[in-house]
Motif scaffolding. Sequence first.
Motif, PDB file in Angstrom:
ATOM      1  N   TYR A  95      18.944  11.189  -7.650  1.00  0.00           N
ATOM      2  CA  TYR A  95      18.437  11.766  -6.401  1.00  0.00           C
ATOM      3  C   TYR A  95      16.948  12.098  -6.528  1.00  0.00           C
ATOM      4  CZ  TYR A  95      17.618  15.199  -2.729  1.00  0.00           C
ATOM      5  OH  TYR A  95      17.086  15.893  -1.668  1.00  0.00           O
ATOM      6  N   GLU A  96      16.564  12.699  -7.648  1.00  0.00           N
ATOM      7  CA  GLU A  96      15.167  13.030  -7.855  1.00  0.00           C
ATOM      8  C   GLU A  96      14.306  11.773  -7.957  1.00  0.00           C
ATOM      9  OE1 GLU A  96      13.618  15.864  -7.767  1.00  0.00           O
ATOM     10  OE2 GLU A  96      15.456  16.954  -7.282  1.00  0.00           O
ATOM     11  N   GLU A  97      14.866  10.734  -8.544  1.00  0.00           N
ATOM     12  CA  GLU A  97      14.110   9.481  -8.656  1.00  0.00           C
ATOM     13  C   GLU A  97      13.877   8.864  -7.281  1.00  0.00           C
ATOM     14  OE1 GLU A  97      14.392   5.123 -10.914  1.00  0.00           O
ATOM     15  OE2 GLU A  97      16.142   6.453 -10.793  1.00  0.00           O
ATOM     16  N   GLU A  98      14.902   8.867  -6.426  1.00  0.00           N
ATOM     17  CA  GLU A  98      14.736   8.309  -5.085  1.00  0.00           C
ATOM     18  C   GLU A  98      13.774   9.152  -4.252  1.00  0.00           C
ATOM     19  OE1 GLU A  98      18.422   7.776  -3.117  1.00  0.00           O
ATOM     20  OE2 GLU A  98      19.052   6.052  -4.342  1.00  0.00           O
ATOM     21  N   SER A 101      10.124   9.023  -6.508  1.00  0.00           N
ATOM     22  CA  SER A 101       9.555   7.783  -7.030  1.00  0.00           C
ATOM     23  C   SER A 101       9.801   6.580  -6.139  1.00  0.00           C
ATOM     24  CB  SER A 101      10.130   7.525  -8.433  1.00  0.00           C
ATOM     25  OG  SER A 101       9.700   6.321  -8.938  1.00  0.00           O
ATOM     26  N   ILE A 102      11.003   6.453  -5.586  1.00  0.00           N
ATOM     27  CA  ILE A 102      11.358   5.227  -4.845  1.00  0.00           C
ATOM     28  C   ILE A 102      11.055   5.376  -3.358  1.00  0.00           C
ATOM     29  CG2 ILE A 102      13.233   3.632  -4.303  1.00  0.00           C
ATOM     30  CD1 ILE A 102      14.594   4.434  -6.867  1.00  0.00           C
ATOM     31  N   TYR A 103      11.532   6.461  -2.734  1.00  0.00           N
ATOM     32  CA  TYR A 103      11.359   6.629  -1.288  1.00  0.00           C
ATOM     33  C   TYR A 103      10.566   7.887  -0.932  1.00  0.00           C
ATOM     34  CZ  TYR A 103      15.364   3.433  -1.471  1.00  0.00           C
ATOM     35  OH  TYR A 103      16.196   2.388  -1.747  1.00  0.00           O
ATOM     36  N   LEU A 241      21.525   7.149   4.707  1.00  0.00           N
ATOM     37  CA  LEU A 241      22.081   7.946   3.623  1.00  0.00           C
ATOM     38  C   LEU A 241      21.047   8.236   2.536  1.00  0.00           C
ATOM     39  CD1 LEU A 241      24.532   9.222   2.150  1.00  0.00           C
ATOM     40  CD2 LEU A 241      25.002   6.953   1.195  1.00  0.00           C
ATOM     41  N   HIS A 242      20.253   7.237   2.204  1.00  0.00           N
ATOM     42  CA  HIS A 242      19.262   7.402   1.136  1.00  0.00           C
ATOM     43  C   HIS A 242      17.920   7.917   1.663  1.00  0.00           C
ATOM     44  CE1 HIS A 242      21.640   5.475  -2.106  1.00  0.00           C
ATOM     45  NE2 HIS A 242      22.192   4.822  -1.096  1.00  0.00           N
ATOM     46  N   ASP A 243      17.854   8.239   2.940  1.00  0.00           N
ATOM     47  CA  ASP A 243      16.648   8.847   3.514  1.00  0.00           C
ATOM     48  C   ASP A 243      15.408   8.010   3.203  1.00  0.00           C
ATOM     49  OD1 ASP A 243      15.416  10.733   5.051  1.00  0.00           O
ATOM     50  OD2 ASP A 243      15.122  12.168   3.435  1.00  0.00           O
TER      51      ASP A 243
END
Length: 541
Positions: A95-98, A101-103, A241-243
Amino acid sequence: MSTHVQDFASSGDVPAEVTAARLSSDNDNAAAHGEEETKPSDGDSSPVDGKENMPLAETAVPKKKKRSKKSKGQKKRPTGFEEYFCDPPITPAEYEEERKSIYPPSRPFVDRIEECIQRYRARRRFDSAKENLFSRYLFLGGIDTTTRQFQGTASLTSRDLDGLDKDDIRDIAANDYVQRKPGMHASRYYNPNKPEHWDVDFTGVAAGFFSETLMRLTTPGAADYAAGVDLVSNFLKYVDLHDVCPEYAEDIKNAQKICQKAREEMPLLVQTLLLLPGNFSFAARRVTCEDDDDMAWARELMDEKAARQNIGIVMSILMSSKCGHENGIRFKELAGFPTVTKTITQQAYEVVSIVLPNDECHAKFKSINKYLGDANAIKPCGFFQVKPSVIRDGWENTMHNTVEDVTYNLVMEEEILALMKVGFKFKMDICLLNYGVGFIKNSVDGYPTFYEFLPQELMWGYKEPVVNPRPGPSIHNPTGSFEGGDGMGDFLNADLEDDAPEVDASPVNAFPVDGAPVGSALVDNAPVGSAFGDDEIEWAL
């Protein structure tokens, strides 16, 4: 053995001594035969594998191993498109990575949506049908999904993949990219460096995909069409879901509403088109359009007397009841039998309102049908109001059309009105009667309420123009050939090399018969070969 033989012989008529002698002889013969088979051949008296040869009867036969069967309760790996499928929960580290870092919101939208599409493909199991539909959906959104030749992981070895994590391997194998460089076919896709004529619109892309592309690739209203809608809905849920893009959260929710509309409206629209124009419209056209050549085949299906009875009863019930009057429908004074006053062809209409028959109308139709019987029963009818509209379908003649602000009330059966929805659009021809209402003369096509045509549809199969160095034909160069001597024009103008021996270009009939004209058919003494006629065309003789 003798005791066993005696017991066996005592039950029969054969003496025990004779039976024992026969059994002893058979055993001796079997033993001698076994020794002959196990005796090694001349020149090969050594035992096999360091062991003495044993009789066949005592040789150990290896047993075959039974294959272990899979347990019946073993489940298949989910594809991610099941009805009740739910993505597994992510860990706090993921979750912290998304989120960071990702989104992250600070990252450009094109980078976030590009990585989201690649990660979504990696977490779903696509078959060939879903793969094609999802690629066409992304194409409408300006994403390049073409297969990259000479790239990917197919040609990589395990040594090449050493030191790469799953994210690096996914980037290598992905085919979904946002074009960022000018090049071949670049104008077909969205380029963040040239954002003109492009907008981020999840709702519009979903509506355009369901309205045009999916209707051509599948059967509208069938299971394969619903599977295409579920595919897009599944992707939108993943994005939400992944915002991935919180700035477009409201747009994504509206796109999911379009998915729900497509599931509900397309089956209804297909059934409506199958039932149109309806029994009343058919009867009215049969009676009022006698000079219509297209009705020649239909005159045998409905008797004129039955058609006149149908239209007369329906109009008398609708005009005498409060069904139309309560909903603002005004009838003109009755002036004899219904006649057509105006015909409008090749026009698109949008449904504005639907008026179903009330209880009074149902009671009158029921009493009439008791007298007519089941074979000639007339279905209850109501009204639906339409207004002229323009359907943008990519043709240039519809881009600048203007429509008049007017509405028409058309009579239709209740079973068809129950399938319609306000906002449906139809291409049809209508006829207006002298009573102030009309009917459908011919139904061409129908469109759902969310219909949208995207210009990107026209870019499918588009190829970038390539400069042709060959000059065009002119009075100085009729064939358009190059000055250097290359090109098709030079080939056409060049003298053909003839390796065959020269032939005499004399008339076809070198030896005519008396009175026969030159160039006539061959005679018996004419030579066989090739010659040229008066039009300089070589003829095989």
